[in-house]
Write a protein that holds these residues in place. Structure first.
Motif, short mmCIF file in Angstrom:
data_model
loop_
_atom_site.label_atom_id
_atom_site.label_comp_id
_atom_site.label_asym_id
_atom_site.label_seq_id
_atom_site.Cartn_x
_atom_site.Cartn_y
_atom_site.Cartn_z
N ASN A 55 0.85 -1.19 0.00
CA ASN A 55 0.00 0.00 0.00
C ASN A 55 0.89 1.24 0.00
O ASN A 55 2.05 1.20 0.41
CB ASN A 55 -0.89 0.03 1.24
N TYR A 58 -5.05 -1.22 -7.87
CA TYR A 58 -5.01 -0.50 -6.59
C TYR A 58 -6.28 0.35 -6.47
O TYR A 58 -6.75 0.94 -7.45
CB TYR A 58 -3.81 0.45 -6.52
N GLU A 59 -6.82 0.43 -5.26
CA GLU A 59 -7.85 1.42 -4.97
C GLU A 59 -7.15 2.77 -4.77
O GLU A 59 -6.09 2.83 -4.14
CB GLU A 59 -8.64 1.04 -3.72
N GLN A 116 -10.30 -0.67 6.34
CA GLN A 116 -11.36 -1.55 5.84
C GLN A 116 -11.06 -2.12 4.45
O GLN A 116 -11.81 -2.95 3.95
CB GLN A 116 -12.68 -0.77 5.77
N GLN A 117 -9.95 -1.70 3.85
CA GLN A 117 -9.67 -2.09 2.47
C GLN A 117 -9.15 -3.53 2.39
O GLN A 117 -8.33 -3.95 3.21
CB GLN A 117 -8.66 -1.13 1.84
N GLN A 118 -9.64 -4.23 1.36
CA GLN A 118 -9.22 -5.61 1.12
C GLN A 118 -8.20 -5.71 -0.02
O GLN A 118 -7.50 -6.70 -0.15
CB GLN A 118 -10.44 -6.48 0.79
N LYS A 119 -8.14 -4.66 -0.85
CA LYS A 119 -7.21 -4.61 -1.97
C LYS A 119 -6.09 -3.62 -1.64
O LYS A 119 -6.23 -2.76 -0.77
CB LYS A 119 -7.94 -4.17 -3.24
N GLU A 121 -3.36 -1.25 12.82
CA GLU A 121 -4.13 -1.84 11.73
C GLU A 121 -3.29 -2.85 10.95
O GLU A 121 -2.06 -2.77 10.90
CB GLU A 121 -4.62 -0.74 10.79
N LYS A 122 -3.98 -3.78 10.29
CA LYS A 122 -3.29 -4.83 9.54
C LYS A 122 -2.52 -4.28 8.35
O LYS A 122 -1.49 -4.85 7.95
CB LYS A 122 -4.32 -5.86 9.05
N TYR A 123 -3.00 -3.19 7.77
CA TYR A 123 -2.34 -2.67 6.56
C TYR A 123 -0.97 -2.06 6.83
O TYR A 123 -0.17 -1.89 5.91
CB TYR A 123 -3.25 -1.64 5.87
#
Length: 659
Positions: A278, A364-365, A423-426, A492-494
């Motif tokens: 990311n 990518y978002e 909240q993003q999965q991508k 957060e996981k990201y």
């Protein structure tokens, strides 16, 4: 004196009244803005030149009085109607002059530049601009001061008319003709400005040896009206073609048969990430390097960000191409310096279609977070027109309450952005643009129990780059906001698969002599010098790099780290590529100067004048006047022209694929 007509006597007295006004305004600017502690003797040349600029503007009004006032129906002494008309005209001129000076004072306090045609850009975002002005300046007191001053000056003009009307005139028709011609010629000389082949020009002010002296010499009318004619953009195609090999040499590509083709495909290089990382790019409002802890400022305004820099890769010689938030956002997203002379490139309909490397982050978002509104400076058009599938978050999309004219607080902006990103999965590419480090330097009441304001003596504030406690604490509040963001993101996981990049949108002009060589202040490098931090803990080894870089280099550098193939058609370069030559192009549209920082030097030259200079950025030693340094100056001059002309071309020709 009895042989000088009443009209000319009144013209002389009126001119004297306006000259006193202009002189008082210049003295006021000197008293309020003399950060470099110049003495009046050192500024004698600036004041004398300023007197000439003032006489030019005043003489224009006086010659209008002379010509029109000589018409019997408009004569201020032989016609009652003429008297009334001239009192109305001079009253309007007085109010207009005072209004210009009041706006000029505010403009200089904000940007340390005299009023110029770029101020018209704010009319396109009038609601936001007026909100900032209302919250930043004592508008009511300023308006009252203008009214009182106008009443006083109009009364003086009226009294001078009464005094002259009571005097006798014994001159003949011949006397009237001679005095008319003499007055006309004298006024014409003052408008021309000097005994020379060429008239006095605004660019002559910059021969004073420093930007401060130049701005002190100018008046708002000279600086404003001289910039109006440069409001239209364009480029010299012949020069762009001729200088294409210079661009190719510095950007490591060979121009094709079409010298106007600057597009090159950059293959992936081994990055620090094996997965798609990311990206969070933070564009930091007014993040001036010399005011921060990373560059040794004893006020220690950004201790948290300093700690991040010690854990990441800090580029300590990064510059913005020019001053201004809209121009900084443009350069970062497009990779092109905004070389529009007055209006920003974002407002140019011909430049709104731009290729950006962000679109090479396929799958990518894309996100853009701003605490206020992106309608300002047509930034919304630039973003939504050029970034594919962009998710745009503005003030109305957040739960937090508005703090001031710039929207919600930076702390809340970061926390709300973090909630969305968590909240993003991508994979995502997110840009967060801050705004709090800006007049009126608001600090949210909710944060005051934790964020403690500091008191610092006024002399220490000035010595280390701050105008007020409000500004310093506003700068500290941004550091507080960065801390809250990173602390939240770490949960957060990201976080562990994210590259965080921070860069200032621009610096702030000011006296940095206590921290940097004098050229950084005198040549206004403080306005463009910003930190560039790449922070990816556990992925990038901490280091401090002295490679000279620019906002235009941000996206290529990020793309290189992410190990993606991308198309580069602009003036950006990957700062972590070992083949990169470090440099930064810098342009000041207000002083009409462009230049380049490279190696140990900063070279700049007026592109609407003849002044040029080569100064050291590593010490205060004068640059030797020898063949070796003359060659350095020549190479940097050619490179400056190549970058400038190419940037003008790219603004209108860097269109998205298929355009």
């Amino acid at each position: 004196m009895v042989k000088i007509s009443k009209l000319i006597r009144w013209i002389i007295l009126t001119g004297f009244i306006f000259l006193v006004l202009f002189t008082c305004m210049r003295l006021g600017l000197f008293i309020l803005s003399n950060q470099q502690s110049y003495g009046l003797r050192q500024l004698g040349g600036a004041f004398i030149l300023g007197l000439r600029y003032d006489m030019r503007m005043i003489s224009i009004l006086l010659l209008v009085m002379l010509i029109l006032g000589s018409i019997p129906a408009l004569h201020p002494f032989s016609s009652n109607r003429g008297k009334k008309i001239w009192m109305i005209i001079l009253g309007i001129a007085t109010v207009f002059a005072l209004f210009f000076f009041s706006v000029d004072f505010a403009h200089y306090a904000y940007l340390e530049q005299r009023l110029n045609a770029s101020v018209l850009n704010y009319l396109e975002d009038a609601r936001i601009s007026m909100g900032m002005v209302w919250q930043s300046y004592p508008i009511v007191r300023m308006v009252l001061a203008v009214i009182l001053a106008a009443v006083l000056l109009i009364w003086l003009i009226y009294r001078s008319h009464r005094m002259v009307s009571k005097q006798s005139y014994t001159g003949t028709k011949r006397n009237r003709i001679i005095s008319f011609i003499a007055t006309f010629l004298i006024g014409g000389f003052f408008i021309y400005g000097q005994f020379n082949q060429y008239p006095l020009r605004w660019s002559d002010a910059f021969s004073q040896g420093s930007d401060y002296k130049a701005y002190l010499a100018l008046n708002p009318f000279e600086s404003f009206f001289s910039t109006l004619k440069f409001r239209h953009s364009g480029y010299d195609e012949k020069k762009v073609k001729e200088l294409a090999p210079v661009i190719g040499r510095y950007f490591n590509f060979t121009p094709s048969d079409n010298p106007l083709h600057f597009t090159r495909t950059i293959e992936p290089r081994a990055g620090a990430f094996t997965t798609k990382p990311n990206v969070v790019l933070v564009i930091c409002e007014s993040f001036s390097a010399y005011k921060s802890s990373m560059f040794g400022n004893p006020l220690n305004t950004t201790p948290f960000f300093d700690s991040l820099c010690r854990q990441g890769v800090l580029f300590d010689h990064c510059f913005t191409p020019t001053y201004g938030t809209a121009r900084g956002v443009w350069a970062t997203i497009t990779g092109i310096p905004d070389v529009e002379p007055t209006k920003t490139a974002s407002r140019n309909p011909g430049a709104v279609d731009q290729h950006t490397i962000i679109n090479n982050f396929t799958d990518y978002e894309k996100f853009y977070f701003l605490g206020g509104s992106t309608s300002w400076a047509n930034i919304r058009g630039v973003l939504t027109n050029n970034i594919n599938g962009l998710h745009l978050y503005e003030q109305e999309n957040f739960k937090a309450k508005r703090l001031d004219v710039w929207g919600i607080s930076d702390k809340n902006l970061f926390l709300e952005a973090n909630n969305v990103l968590a909240q993003q999965q991508k994979p995502f590419f997110a840009i967060i643009q801050t705004a709090d480090n800006h007049r009126p330097y608001s600090i949210a009441e909710e944060d005051l129990p934790e964020f403690k304001k500091r008191e610092v003596p006024a002399d220490s504030l000035r010595k280390y780059g701050f105008e007020s406690l409000e500004e310093m604490n506003g700068f500290r509040y941004t550091d507080f906001s960065y801390q809250k963001f990173i602390e939240a993101a770490r949960k957060e996981k990201y976080f562990n698969n994210t590259i965080f990049v921070f860069i200032g949108d621009h610096g702030i002009p000011g006296n940095a002599d206590a921290l940097f060589p004098h050229a950084w202040t005198a040549q206004r490098l403080t306005s463009m010098h910003v930190p560039l931090l790449v922070y990816a803990p556990g992925k990038l080894a901490p280091k401090r790099l002295h490679t000279i870089g620019s906002q235009t280099d941000v996206l290529p550098t990020i793309a290189g780290l992410c190990n993606i193939k991308y198309t580069n058609s602009t003036l950006g370069k990957d700062l972590l590529d070992t083949a990169t030559t470090g440099f930064a192009f810098i342009i000041d549209p207000d002083s009409k100067m462009a230049g380049v920082v490279k190696g140990d030097y900063f070279y700049r030259k007026q592109y609407e004048g003849k002044k040029s200079e080569l100064v050291s950025i590593v010490n205060n030693d004068p640059v030797p006047n020898d063949a070796a340094h003359a060659a350095i100056a020549h190479d940097m001059e050619v490179f400056t022209e190549a970058l400038h002309e190419t940037a003008k071309y790219m603004l209108l020709n860097n269109k998205k694929a298929g355009k």
